[in-house]
Design a protein around this motif. Structure first.
Motif, PDB file in Angstrom:
ATOM      1  N   ASN A 132      17.191  24.624 -69.952  1.00 24.08           N
ATOM      2  CA  ASN A 132      17.967  24.749 -68.722  1.00 24.08           C
ATOM      3  C   ASN A 132      18.189  26.216 -68.353  1.00 24.08           C
ATOM      4  OD1 ASN A 132      18.065  21.998 -68.402  1.00 24.08           O
ATOM      5  ND2 ASN A 132      20.083  21.783 -69.321  1.00 24.08           N
ATOM      6  N   GLU A 133      18.277  27.104 -69.353  1.00 26.14           N
ATOM      7  CA  GLU A 133      18.364  28.545 -69.091  1.00 26.14           C
ATOM      8  C   GLU A 133      17.134  29.036 -68.339  1.00 26.14           C
ATOM      9  OE1 GLU A 133      18.855  31.350 -72.301  1.00 26.14           O
ATOM     10  OE2 GLU A 133      20.293  30.038 -73.274  1.00 26.14           O
ATOM     11  N   GLN A 134      16.014  28.359 -68.545  1.00 26.26           N
ATOM     12  CA  GLN A 134      14.757  28.771 -67.927  1.00 26.26           C
ATOM     13  C   GLN A 134      14.598  28.205 -66.517  1.00 26.26           C
ATOM     14  OE1 GLN A 134      13.086  31.037 -69.814  1.00 26.26           O
ATOM     15  NE2 GLN A 134      14.815  30.602 -71.168  1.00 26.26           N
ATOM     16  N   GLY A 135      15.607  27.480 -66.047  1.00 19.79           N
ATOM     17  CA  GLY A 135      15.541  26.864 -64.730  1.00 19.79           C
ATOM     18  C   GLY A 135      15.268  25.371 -64.799  1.00 19.79           C
ATOM     19  N   GLY A 136      15.316  24.801 -65.990  1.00 20.86           N
ATOM     20  CA  GLY A 136      15.122  23.363 -66.140  1.00 20.86           C
ATOM     21  C   GLY A 136      16.304  22.601 -65.563  1.00 20.86           C
ATOM     22  N   SER A 137      16.150  21.297 -65.499  1.00 17.75           N
ATOM     23  CA  SER A 137      17.176  20.445 -64.929  1.00 17.75           C
ATOM     24  C   SER A 137      17.859  19.623 -66.012  1.00 17.75           C
ATOM     25  CB  SER A 137      16.556  19.490 -63.898  1.00 17.75           C
ATOM     26  OG  SER A 137      17.490  18.511 -63.510  1.00 17.75           O
ATOM     27  N   GLU A 138      19.187  19.538 -65.915  1.00 18.54           N
ATOM     28  CA  GLU A 138      19.930  18.699 -66.852  1.00 18.54           C
ATOM     29  C   GLU A 138      19.563  17.230 -66.696  1.00 18.54           C
ATOM     30  OE1 GLU A 138      24.131  19.418 -66.825  1.00 18.54           O
ATOM     31  OE2 GLU A 138      23.846  21.584 -66.970  1.00 18.54           O
ATOM     32  N   LYS A 139      18.998  16.874 -65.550  1.00 19.77           N
ATOM     33  CA  LYS A 139      18.618  15.481 -65.296  1.00 19.77           C
ATOM     34  C   LYS A 139      17.278  15.122 -65.926  1.00 19.77           C
ATOM     35  CE  LYS A 139      21.216  15.265 -61.028  1.00 19.77           C
ATOM     36  NZ  LYS A 139      21.177  15.072 -59.586  1.00 19.77           N
ATOM     37  N   THR A 140      16.505  16.132 -66.320  1.00 19.79           N
ATOM     38  CA  THR A 140      15.204  15.875 -66.946  1.00 19.79           C
ATOM     39  C   THR A 140      15.427  15.634 -68.433  1.00 19.79           C
ATOM     40  OG1 THR A 140      14.128  17.300 -65.328  1.00 19.79           O
ATOM     41  CG2 THR A 140      12.886  16.778 -67.315  1.00 19.79           C
ATOM     42  N   PRO A 141      14.948  14.498 -68.927  1.00 20.23           N
ATOM     43  CA  PRO A 141      15.207  14.172 -70.337  1.00 20.23           C
ATOM     44  C   PRO A 141      14.418  15.029 -71.325  1.00 20.23           C
ATOM     45  CG  PRO A 141      13.845  12.476 -69.327  1.00 20.23           C
ATOM     46  CD  PRO A 141      14.217  13.442 -68.238  1.00 20.23           C
ATOM     47  N   LEU A 142      15.065  15.349 -72.428  1.00 21.81           N
ATOM     48  CA  LEU A 142      14.422  15.962 -73.581  1.00 21.81           C
ATOM     49  C   LEU A 142      14.772  15.066 -74.761  1.00 21.81           C
ATOM     50  CD1 LEU A 142      13.941  19.539 -74.623  1.00 21.81           C
ATOM     51  CD2 LEU A 142      14.910  17.967 -76.287  1.00 21.81           C
ATOM     52  N   ARG A 143      13.761  14.482 -75.371  1.00 18.16           N
ATOM     53  CA  ARG A 143      13.987  13.536 -76.456  1.00 18.16           C
ATOM     54  C   ARG A 143      13.005  13.744 -77.588  1.00 18.16           C
ATOM     55  NH1 ARG A 143      18.520  12.960 -75.134  1.00 18.16           N
ATOM     56  NH2 ARG A 143      19.295  11.358 -73.775  1.00 18.16           N
ATOM     57  N   CYS A 144      13.465  13.460 -78.797  1.00 17.78           N
ATOM     58  CA  CYS A 144      12.584  13.450 -79.959  1.00 17.78           C
ATOM     59  C   CYS A 144      11.730  12.187 -79.870  1.00 17.78           C
ATOM     60  CB  CYS A 144      13.407  13.455 -81.237  1.00 17.78           C
ATOM     61  SG  CYS A 144      12.390  13.536 -82.726  1.00 17.78           S
ATOM     62  N   VAL A 145      10.410  12.364 -79.912  1.00 19.87           N
ATOM     63  CA  VAL A 145       9.510  11.226 -79.763  1.00 19.87           C
ATOM     64  C   VAL A 145       8.720  10.916 -81.029  1.00 19.87           C
ATOM     65  CG1 VAL A 145       9.309  11.507 -77.261  1.00 19.87           C
ATOM     66  CG2 VAL A 145       7.673  12.666 -78.777  1.00 19.87           C
ATOM     67  N   ASP A 146       8.768  11.816 -82.023  1.00 22.76           N
ATOM     68  CA  ASP A 146       8.007  11.574 -83.241  1.00 22.76           C
ATOM     69  C   ASP A 146       8.593  12.388 -84.386  1.00 22.76           C
ATOM     70  OD1 ASP A 146       5.802  10.420 -84.699  1.00 22.76           O
ATOM     71  OD2 ASP A 146       4.826  12.368 -84.626  1.00 22.76           O
ATOM     72  N   THR A 147       8.565  11.792 -85.574  1.00 25.75           N
ATOM     73  CA  THR A 147       8.967  12.493 -86.780  1.00 25.75           C
ATOM     74  C   THR A 147       7.829  12.412 -87.785  1.00 25.75           C
ATOM     75  OG1 THR A 147       9.959  10.527 -87.755  1.00 25.75           O
ATOM     76  CG2 THR A 147      11.402  11.940 -86.475  1.00 25.75           C
ATOM     77  N   ASN A 148       7.655  13.475 -88.550  1.00 18.39           N
ATOM     78  CA  ASN A 148       6.653  13.489 -89.607  1.00 18.39           C
ATOM     79  C   ASN A 148       7.361  13.932 -90.881  1.00 18.39           C
ATOM     80  OD1 ASN A 148       4.641  14.374 -91.487  1.00 18.39           O
ATOM     81  ND2 ASN A 148       3.171  14.422 -89.797  1.00 18.39           N
ATOM     82  N   VAL A 149       7.664  12.958 -91.726  1.00 21.61           N
ATOM     83  CA  VAL A 149       8.419  13.235 -92.942  1.00 21.61           C
ATOM     84  C   VAL A 149       7.615  14.117 -93.889  1.00 21.61           C
ATOM     85  CG1 VAL A 149       9.516  12.188 -94.959  1.00 21.61           C
ATOM     86  CG2 VAL A 149       9.763  11.126 -92.710  1.00 21.61           C
ATOM     87  N   THR A 150       6.306  13.888 -93.967  1.00 25.80           N
ATOM     88  CA  THR A 150       5.464  14.657 -94.879  1.00 25.80           C
ATOM     89  C   THR A 150       5.488  16.140 -94.546  1.00 25.80           C
ATOM     90  OG1 THR A 150       4.025  12.751 -95.154  1.00 25.80           O
ATOM     91  CG2 THR A 150       3.143  14.890 -95.839  1.00 25.80           C
ATOM     92  N   LEU A 151       5.311  16.477 -93.275  1.00 26.14           N
ATOM     93  CA  LEU A 151       5.293  17.889 -92.859  1.00 26.14           C
ATOM     94  C   LEU A 151       6.666  18.401 -92.444  1.00 26.14           C
ATOM     95  CD1 LEU A 151       2.006  18.212 -90.770  1.00 26.14           C
ATOM     96  CD2 LEU A 151       2.466  19.050 -93.077  1.00 26.14           C
ATOM     97  N   ARG A 152       7.684  17.535 -92.499  1.00 24.13           N
ATOM     98  CA  ARG A 152       9.022  17.910 -92.056  1.00 24.13           C
ATOM     99  C   ARG A 152       8.958  18.493 -90.652  1.00 24.13           C
ATOM    100  NH1 ARG A 152       9.686  15.574 -96.435  1.00 24.13           N
ATOM    101  NH2 ARG A 152      11.273  16.105 -97.935  1.00 24.13           N
ATOM    102  N   SER A 153       8.383  17.702 -89.734  1.00 27.23           N
ATOM    103  CA  SER A 153       8.301  18.167 -88.345  1.00 27.23           C
ATOM    104  C   SER A 153       8.880  17.121 -87.400  1.00 27.23           C
ATOM    105  CB  SER A 153       6.846  18.485 -87.965  1.00 27.23           C
ATOM    106  OG  SER A 153       6.082  17.301 -87.862  1.00 27.23           O
ATOM    107  N   LEU A 154       9.326  17.608 -86.278  1.00 23.79           N
ATOM    108  CA  LEU A 154       9.851  16.771 -85.199  1.00 23.79           C
ATOM    109  C   LEU A 154       9.106  17.138 -83.923  1.00 23.79           C
ATOM    110  CD1 LEU A 154      13.661  17.268 -85.929  1.00 23.79           C
ATOM    111  CD2 LEU A 154      12.350  15.171 -86.324  1.00 23.79           C
ATOM    112  N   THR A 155       8.792  16.139 -83.106  1.00 22.83           N
ATOM    113  CA  THR A 155       8.131  16.377 -81.829  1.00 22.83           C
ATOM    114  C   THR A 155       9.067  15.950 -80.713  1.00 22.83           C
ATOM    115  OG1 THR A 155       5.982  15.921 -82.839  1.00 22.83           O
ATOM    116  CG2 THR A 155       6.092  15.907 -80.429  1.00 22.83           C
ATOM    117  N   PHE A 156       9.297  16.858 -79.782  1.00 21.15           N
ATOM    118  CA  PHE A 156      10.165  16.601 -78.633  1.00 21.15           C
ATOM    119  C   PHE A 156       9.317  16.648 -77.356  1.00 21.15           C
ATOM    120  CE2 PHE A 156      12.656  18.558 -81.948  1.00 21.15           C
ATOM    121  CZ  PHE A 156      13.821  17.804 -81.977  1.00 21.15           C
TER     122      PHE A 156
END
Length: 160
Positions: A132-156
């Motif tokens: 949002n600091e970059q000019g994004g909108s609070e109405k646009t969703p940001l969500r975690c869509v994937d987790t990878n336990v092996t690599l300890r990563s999250l995809t948003f």
């Protein structure tokens, strides 16, 4: 989903050496467990997103003209927090934020899922605020869509 630019050995070495600080592991595991089991899901994750938003608001990045510059700034902030690193890229009609080596308080299978859920909610708040600091909108969703336990990563994903 893995990022081909991330050297797996480097990642695993980082994660092994810089895991969540031992003095906080049990406390955070219990806090996440209580919060996620005693409160309703929306209330718990909403609270954690709010904490992430407050953290990001106290650590403003400034505005950047390119994704590469934004990624560098996010990674600088994450490095200072010792919270791993990200890769940010456009894909179709959204941004993909791949976060690696975030600290989680536990590695037992029982509490690992709760740790991922809690940390992803905090990071949703962090990234929403920074975008949002970059000019994004609070109405646009940001969500975690994937987790990878092996690599300890999250995809948003940020976008519709």
């Amino acid at each position: 989903m893995t990022n081909p630019n991330v050297d797996t050995q480097t990642y695993l070495a980082y994660y092994t050496q810089d895991h969540c600080s031992p003095q906080w592991q049990r406390f955070l595991t219990l806090m996440f467990d209580e919060l996620l089991t005693q409160a309703d899901h929306e209330g718990a994750t909403g609270f954690l997103r709010h904490i992430g938003s407050r953290l990001a608001a106290e650590w403003p990045l400034g505005e950047y003209d390119t994704l590469e510059a934004l990624e560098r700034s996010v990674n600088d902030a994450l490095r200072q927090l010792d919270w791993g690193w990200v890769a940010i890229r456009p894909q179709d009609n959204h941004l993909v934020i791949q976060h690696y080596a975030f600290p989680i308080p536990s590695t037992s299978e029982t509490s690992l899922e709760q740790s991922f859920q809690a940390v992803s909610a905090v990071l949703e708040g962090v990234y929403s605020t920074w975008i949002n600091e970059q000019g994004g909108s609070e109405k646009t969703p940001l969500r975690c869509v994937d987790t990878n336990v092996t690599l300890r990563s999250l995809t948003f994903h940020y976008g519709r």
